[in-house]
Write a protein that holds these residues in place. Structure first.
Motif, PDB file in Angstrom:
ATOM      1  N   GLY A 418       1.969  -2.524   2.077  1.00 39.47           N
ATOM      2  CA  GLY A 418       1.599  -1.155   2.422  1.00 39.47           C
ATOM      3  C   GLY A 418       1.229  -0.355   1.188  1.00 39.47           C
ATOM      4  O   GLY A 418       0.231   0.371   1.177  1.00 39.47           O
ATOM      5  N   ALA A 419       2.036  -0.511   0.118  1.00 38.22           N
ATOM      6  CA  ALA A 419       1.745   0.204  -1.125  1.00 38.22           C
ATOM      7  C   ALA A 419       0.446  -0.287  -1.749  1.00 38.22           C
ATOM      8  O   ALA A 419      -0.380   0.519  -2.214  1.00 38.22           O
ATOM      9  CB  ALA A 419       2.908   0.015  -2.109  1.00 38.22           C
ATOM     10  N   ALA A 420       0.258  -1.610  -1.768  1.00 35.17           N
ATOM     11  CA  ALA A 420      -0.939  -2.174  -2.392  1.00 35.17           C
ATOM     12  C   ALA A 420      -2.191  -1.813  -1.608  1.00 35.17           C
ATOM     13  O   ALA A 420      -3.193  -1.354  -2.180  1.00 35.17           O
ATOM     14  CB  ALA A 420      -0.803  -3.690  -2.498  1.00 35.17           C
ATOM     15  N   PHE A 421      -2.148  -2.028  -0.288  1.00 38.29           N
ATOM     16  CA  PHE A 421      -3.324  -1.721   0.535  1.00 38.29           C
ATOM     17  C   PHE A 421      -3.601  -0.213   0.548  1.00 38.29           C
ATOM     18  O   PHE A 421      -4.754   0.215   0.498  1.00 38.29           O
ATOM     19  CB  PHE A 421      -3.125  -2.225   1.969  1.00 38.29           C
ATOM     20  CG  PHE A 421      -3.178  -3.726   2.092  1.00 38.29           C
ATOM     21  CD1 PHE A 421      -3.908  -4.494   1.212  1.00 38.29           C
ATOM     22  CD2 PHE A 421      -2.479  -4.372   3.101  1.00 38.29           C
ATOM     23  CE1 PHE A 421      -3.952  -5.875   1.316  1.00 38.29           C
ATOM     24  CE2 PHE A 421      -2.510  -5.763   3.223  1.00 38.29           C
ATOM     25  CZ  PHE A 421      -3.254  -6.512   2.330  1.00 38.29           C
ATOM     26  N   GLY A 422      -2.528   0.597   0.624  1.00 42.36           N
ATOM     27  CA  GLY A 422      -2.723   2.042   0.658  1.00 42.36           C
ATOM     28  C   GLY A 422      -3.365   2.557  -0.612  1.00 42.36           C
ATOM     29  O   GLY A 422      -4.318   3.352  -0.566  1.00 42.36           O
ATOM     30  N   ALA A 423      -2.848   2.113  -1.776  1.00 48.87           N
ATOM     31  CA  ALA A 423      -3.413   2.559  -3.050  1.00 48.87           C
ATOM     32  C   ALA A 423      -4.849   2.078  -3.214  1.00 48.87           C
ATOM     33  O   ALA A 423      -5.720   2.827  -3.686  1.00 48.87           O
ATOM     34  CB  ALA A 423      -2.549   2.051  -4.199  1.00 48.87           C
ATOM     35  N   ALA A 424      -5.101   0.822  -2.817  1.00 54.28           N
ATOM     36  CA  ALA A 424      -6.456   0.280  -2.941  1.00 54.28           C
ATOM     37  C   ALA A 424      -7.424   0.998  -2.006  1.00 54.28           C
ATOM     38  O   ALA A 424      -8.556   1.339  -2.403  1.00 54.28           O
ATOM     39  CB  ALA A 424      -6.442  -1.221  -2.651  1.00 54.28           C
ATOM     40  N   LEU A 425      -7.012   1.248  -0.766  1.00 49.71           N
ATOM     41  CA  LEU A 425      -7.877   1.959   0.176  1.00 49.71           C
ATOM     42  C   LEU A 425      -8.155   3.379  -0.311  1.00 49.71           C
ATOM     43  O   LEU A 425      -9.282   3.874  -0.184  1.00 49.71           O
ATOM     44  CB  LEU A 425      -7.226   2.001   1.563  1.00 49.71           C
ATOM     45  CG  LEU A 425      -7.273   0.702   2.363  1.00 49.71           C
ATOM     46  CD1 LEU A 425      -6.421   0.825   3.628  1.00 49.71           C
ATOM     47  CD2 LEU A 425      -8.715   0.349   2.734  1.00 49.71           C
TER      48      LEU A 425
END
Length: 478
Positions: A418-425
């Motif tokens: 969630g943190a990785a996808f959220g920051a990347a998005l």
């Protein structure tokens, strides 16, 4: 152990119940492991400018976070698929040792590439420690305290949000970033030494499977591809990398559905599964909350707030999470499910309202816009904090027999993803909607509007998934 702790039928468990003599050392060890990871996360974020000034490597700046998150996914997964002979307290020792080794590598690193190697080892150890914080809950506490224990871990993150930047700022002020990493080495060593003495073995009936290497590689690859996509300038390449990441996630789901070696508990891939919905709710709420990564930037560029003040204003998000967790931890059954719904709605609405407050040029530092932006930032954290401990408790009792370790470890996997996808998005959205071109105030306003409008949607979807969640269907309800 549980005989001395009141049950929810008598009185709603208080946080002090976690510090009873039978659970005190377990609480200190599990909370300490999460605190070590959480504080270090914020310390490193504060120290990174000093590191690149000292040894170079500005082009690798973002990778200090990306490689850490990717490695933490691997660490949390090992807890679930570890060999039968490896007990949970041995996993704790390994996690603390890895964290200490990674910290030492960072402390003596002559180049940014070596710092990244140390961050990878740190992330691996952190994945162990955070996953174990959840995996140990059922071994250290009676069921009545599961939600309360989860609330404590939310509080740890809230405290770390204030402590981390402060400690990092102290070391950064004297260009003593190496000493900041070195300080973590003896702390890790102490925790590794006392873990077998203060924590139960964590042995119990569990289903052992082969290690799901393919799914792990695909997920980590998807995280890395999205991170690349958030940082490249060419829109076409950004689209290709994003599409490749999506394909990687779809491939992971497809393989997981039929694989003998599974990353998640049995039946989790089916959307009809309540456990699958709980995991998705966690993931979606975290994707929305990660839009906070650009709040300090917009506060500084659009509202004229100083870097130090903007850092502490965004820290109110963690305070909101912690406050809500304490306020709602004692709720049970249908009431617990209702706060998950209400919390998701608060997070989604607060995020969307930043479109009208934070995404405005405020050259005169008008107090009204600044206060409203701060309130909505706080409410974003408050919303996710209302239901998080209850989502964790759902995972514990919805997990199939023999797969509670795997189910607990998957919580950490969802957090990392969630943190990785959220920051990347978030990076992809702002870089595609004006932050880079045309840039400046105009570009920042446009990018902020798109960012908070689009990233309010995952939390809104989480509300739909939360409708109809079971509440102790086996009879443990209110």
């Amino acid at each position: 152990m549980s005989d001395s702790v009141v049950t929810p039928k008598e009185v709603a468990p208080r946080l002090s119940s976690l510090f009873h003599r039978d659970t005190l050392f377990g609480t200190l060890m599990l909370g300490g492991g999460i605190m070590l990871h959480a504080v270090e996360t914020y310390i490193t974020a504060t120290l990174m400018p000093s590191i690149v000034r000292d040894i170079g490597g500005l082009e690798l700046f973002a990778w200090a976070t990306t490689i850490y998150v990717a490695a933490s996914v691997l660490g949390s997964t090992f807890v679930a698929v570890r060999p039968e002979s490896v007990t949970l307290n041995r996993c704790y020792v390994l996690g603390a040792v890895l964290f200490g080794i990674g910290s030492l590598v960072c402390a003596i690193a002559p180049t940014m590439e070596i710092v990244l190697a140390g961050r990878a080892i740190q992330g691996l150890g952190a994945g162990f420690l955070v996953a174990l914080g959840y995996a140990f809950i059922r071994h250290v506490y009676p069921e009545a305290l599961w939600s309360t224990a989860s609330t404590l871990y939310a509080a740890v993150w809230g405290i770390a949000t204030f402590l981390g930047p402060t400690i990092g700022g102290i070391f950064a002020a004297g260009s003593a970033w190496r000493e900041a990493f070195a300080l973590l080495v003896p702390l890790s060593a102490i925790m590794a030494f006392v873990a077998p003495r203060l924590l139960p073995s964590g042995e119990g009936e569990r289903v052992t499977t082969k290690t799901p290497f393919v799914q792990i590689v695909l997920l980590v690859t998807a995280v890395v591809l999205l991170s690349f996509a958030s940082s490249v300038d060419a829109p076409a390449l950004r689209g290709v990398l994003s599409a490749a990441a999506v394909i990687g996630v779809i491939a992971t789901i497809t393989i997981e559905r039929h694989a003998e070696a599974r990353l998640l508990p049995a039946g989790t891939i089916r959307l009809a599964s309540p456990l699958a919905r709980v995991y998705l709710i966690m993931l979606l709420l975290l994707v929305t909350i990660c839009s906070d990564v650009y709040i300090p930037y917009f506060l500084q560029v659009l509202h004229g707030v100083t870097p130090l003040v903007s850092g502490y204003l965004v820290a109110l998000l963690a305070l909101g999470w912690t406050t809500a967790a304490f306020m709602t931890s004692s709720l049970k059954g249908p009431r617990a499910n209702r706060v998950i719904l209400v919390g998701g709605a608060i997070e989604a609405v607060a995020t969307a309202l930043l479109v009208f407050t934070l995404a405005r040029h405020n050259p005169d530092i008008g107090l009204l816009l600044l206060v409203l932006s701060t309130v909505f930032t706080y409410l974003m954290g408050f919303g996710i904090g209302m239901g998080w401990a209850h989502l964790v408790t759902h995972v514990m009792w919805l997990a199939p027999a023999g797969e509670t370790d795997k189910a607990s470890a998957a919580i950490t996997t969802m957090q990392a993803l969630g943190a990785a996808f959220g920051a990347a998005l978030a990076g992809i959205i702002v870089n595609s909607t004006g932050l880079l071109q045309p840039g400046g105030i105009e570009g920042a306003v446009t990018a902020a509007r798109w960012l908070y409008a689009l990233l309010a949607l995952p939390a809104a979807l989480a509300i739909l998934l939360a409708i109809g969640l079971p509440h102790k269907a086996t009879g443990h309800g209110d």
